[in-house]
Design a protein around this motif. Structure first.
Motif, short mmCIF file in Angstrom:
data_model
loop_
_atom_site.label_atom_id
_atom_site.label_comp_id
_atom_site.label_asym_id
_atom_site.label_seq_id
_atom_site.Cartn_x
_atom_site.Cartn_y
_atom_site.Cartn_z
N LEU A 1 0.83 -1.20 0.00
CA LEU A 1 0.00 0.00 0.00
C LEU A 1 0.87 1.26 0.00
O LEU A 1 0.59 2.23 -0.73
CB LEU A 1 -0.93 0.00 1.22
N ALA A 2 1.94 1.23 0.83
CA ALA A 2 2.84 2.38 0.90
C ALA A 2 3.50 2.65 -0.46
O ALA A 2 3.56 3.79 -0.92
CB ALA A 2 3.92 2.14 1.96
N LEU A 3 3.97 1.59 -1.11
CA LEU A 3 4.61 1.75 -2.42
C LEU A 3 3.61 2.29 -3.45
O LEU A 3 3.96 3.14 -4.29
CB LEU A 3 5.17 0.41 -2.89
N GLY A 4 2.38 1.79 -3.38
CA GLY A 4 1.36 2.26 -4.30
C GLY A 4 1.07 3.74 -4.12
O GLY A 4 0.93 4.50 -5.10
N LEU A 5 1.00 4.19 -2.84
CA LEU A 5 0.73 5.60 -2.56
C LEU A 5 1.89 6.49 -2.99
O LEU A 5 1.69 7.59 -3.50
CB LEU A 5 0.43 5.79 -1.07
N VAL A 6 3.11 6.00 -2.76
CA VAL A 6 4.29 6.77 -3.20
C VAL A 6 4.28 6.87 -4.73
O VAL A 6 4.58 7.93 -5.30
CB VAL A 6 5.60 6.09 -2.71
N TYR A 7 3.93 5.77 -5.39
CA TYR A 7 3.88 5.75 -6.86
C TYR A 7 2.84 6.76 -7.38
O TYR A 7 3.09 7.46 -8.37
CB TYR A 7 3.53 4.34 -7.33
N LEU A 8 1.70 6.85 -6.70
CA LEU A 8 0.62 7.73 -7.16
C LEU A 8 0.83 9.19 -6.78
O LEU A 8 0.48 10.09 -7.55
CB LEU A 8 -0.72 7.25 -6.58
N THR A 9 1.43 9.43 -5.59
CA THR A 9 1.54 10.81 -5.09
C THR A 9 2.93 11.40 -5.22
O THR A 9 3.09 12.62 -5.23
CB THR A 9 1.13 10.86 -3.60
N GLY A 10 3.94 10.51 -5.26
CA GLY A 10 5.31 11.02 -5.31
C GLY A 10 5.82 11.50 -3.96
O GLY A 10 6.91 12.07 -3.87
N ILE B 1 5.65 8.89 2.82
CA ILE B 1 4.64 7.85 3.06
C ILE B 1 5.31 6.51 3.33
O ILE B 1 4.89 5.74 4.20
CB ILE B 1 3.69 7.74 1.84
N ASP B 2 6.37 6.22 2.57
CA ASP B 2 7.10 4.97 2.74
C ASP B 2 7.65 4.86 4.16
O ASP B 2 7.52 3.82 4.82
CB ASP B 2 8.24 4.90 1.73
N ALA B 3 8.25 5.93 4.66
CA ALA B 3 8.83 5.93 6.01
C ALA B 3 7.75 5.82 7.07
O ALA B 3 7.92 5.12 8.08
CB ALA B 3 9.66 7.20 6.22
N ILE B 4 6.62 6.52 6.86
CA ILE B 4 5.53 6.48 7.84
C ILE B 4 4.96 5.07 7.94
O ILE B 4 4.70 4.57 9.04
CB ILE B 4 4.43 7.50 7.45
N PHE B 5 4.76 4.42 6.80
CA PHE B 5 4.27 3.05 6.82
C PHE B 5 5.30 2.11 7.46
O PHE B 5 4.94 1.17 8.17
CB PHE B 5 3.94 2.59 5.40
#
Length: 312
Positions: A167-176, A180-184
């Motif tokens: 999910l984190a990778l997907g959000l980073v991919y979509l938002t840049g 988010i990666d670190a928070i997850f």
């Protein structure tokens, strides 16, 4: 018959989990380092620990299945509890390291790369882990083995953490937004530490000879109370080493009863207790009393017999 066919289900389960963990370590570690993703790296470290722990679990189960001998009269079943405590501690340490890496990324502001390969890898990891969890839960249900239950719980937390990484990778991919990666990653670390508590607690309780579940103790007491030839019972004590349940009790019988009759009654009681949990071995130690000597036993436990001896 081959050695694999002779292997117990719990031993086989640890070998399967070790092999799966090895595959996941290679997959995640390469992409975690290459992409700079804390979440993927955290998952890789967790899988590396899984591999080491599963190897240790194989050793623990092998030792716990050894028969009692002249040196270990009750066997080595408690090594499973030791393994569970060690596994829980390692899980906790991995959670702390993941949290450290998450804060480090938040402060440095590093960028996550190779998002698409990482997403594919984590999706594959989720599928493999899900199949492994289903298998371990099946073996845990069949054997009621503490080490396998701990392994199943561990990989279940991995399943959720892998989903969070995806999910984190997907959000980073979509938002840049790389934060988010670190928070997850931070959340995964906290969840891993939380999941380890139950494993450590159960292992420590076994090492401290905690009694069997209240329902089990109550059922044993009912068996004793319902037997028509047992006048009363007392001093019921129970414990487990994870594989074998140990039960001791005093049962009051007619004072003039033959020893042969007393043993017949004990055999009947033991047969009923065995049926309470057929997945476990049982060591049952009955004591025959012609009268209720519970108060005397309590006094002896409290050391009062020492003062009586001293006063003679």
């Amino acid at each position: 018959m081959s050695q694999a066919l002779k292997m117990s289900p719990q031993k086989r389960a640890t070998l399967v989990s070790s092999s799966v963990a090895t595959l996941l370590v290679i997959l995640k570690l390469v992409l975690g380092i290459a992409s700079g993703s804390v979440a993927v790296l955290a998952s890789a470290i967790d899988s590396l620990l899984d591999m080491l722990v599963s190897g240790f679990n194989f050793f623990a189960i092998k030792k716990s299945e050894e028969h009692p001998d002249d040196e270990y009269h009750y066997g080595k079943g408690k090594i499973q509890a030791i393994a569970a405590v060690i596994e829980g501690t390692i899980i906790t340490m991995s959670g702390i390291y993941i949290i450290y890496e998450a804060f480090k990324k938040l402060s440095s502001g590093s960028v996550t790369t190779l998002l698409t390969p990482s997403i594919v890898a984590m999706t594959l990891s989720i599928i493999i882990t899900y199949l492994l969890v289903k298998y371990l839960l099946k073996v845990a249900k069949e054997t009621d083995n503490l080490v396998i239950k701990a392994d199943a719980l561990h990989y279940t937390t991995d399943l959720w953490s892998n989903a969070a990484v995806l999910l984190a990778l997907g959000l980073v991919y979509l938002t840049g937004i790389d934060a988010i990666d670190a928070i997850f990653g931070l959340g995964i670390g906290l969840y891993i530490i939380y999941s380890a508590y139950e494993i450590i607690q159960e292992g420590i309780e076994i090492l401290l000879d905690r009694a069997l579940d209240a329902d089990m103790v109550e059922n044993i007491a009912k068996i004793l109370s319902n037997h028509p030839e047992i006048t009363s019972h007392h001093w019921l004590k129970t414990r487990t080493d994870g594989t074998t349940n140990f039960v001791e009790f005093h049962m009051v019988l007619r004072p003039n009863m033959l020893l042969l009759e007393a043993h017949r009654i004990a055999d009947q009681v033991e047969d009923q207790i065995f049926l309470l949990d057929t997945n476990k071995n049982w060591v049952i130690t009955p004591h025959f009393d012609p009268y209720d000597d519970e108060r005397m036993n309590v006094a002896m436990l409290n050391g009062e017999h020492l003062s009586r001896v001293a006063n003679k």
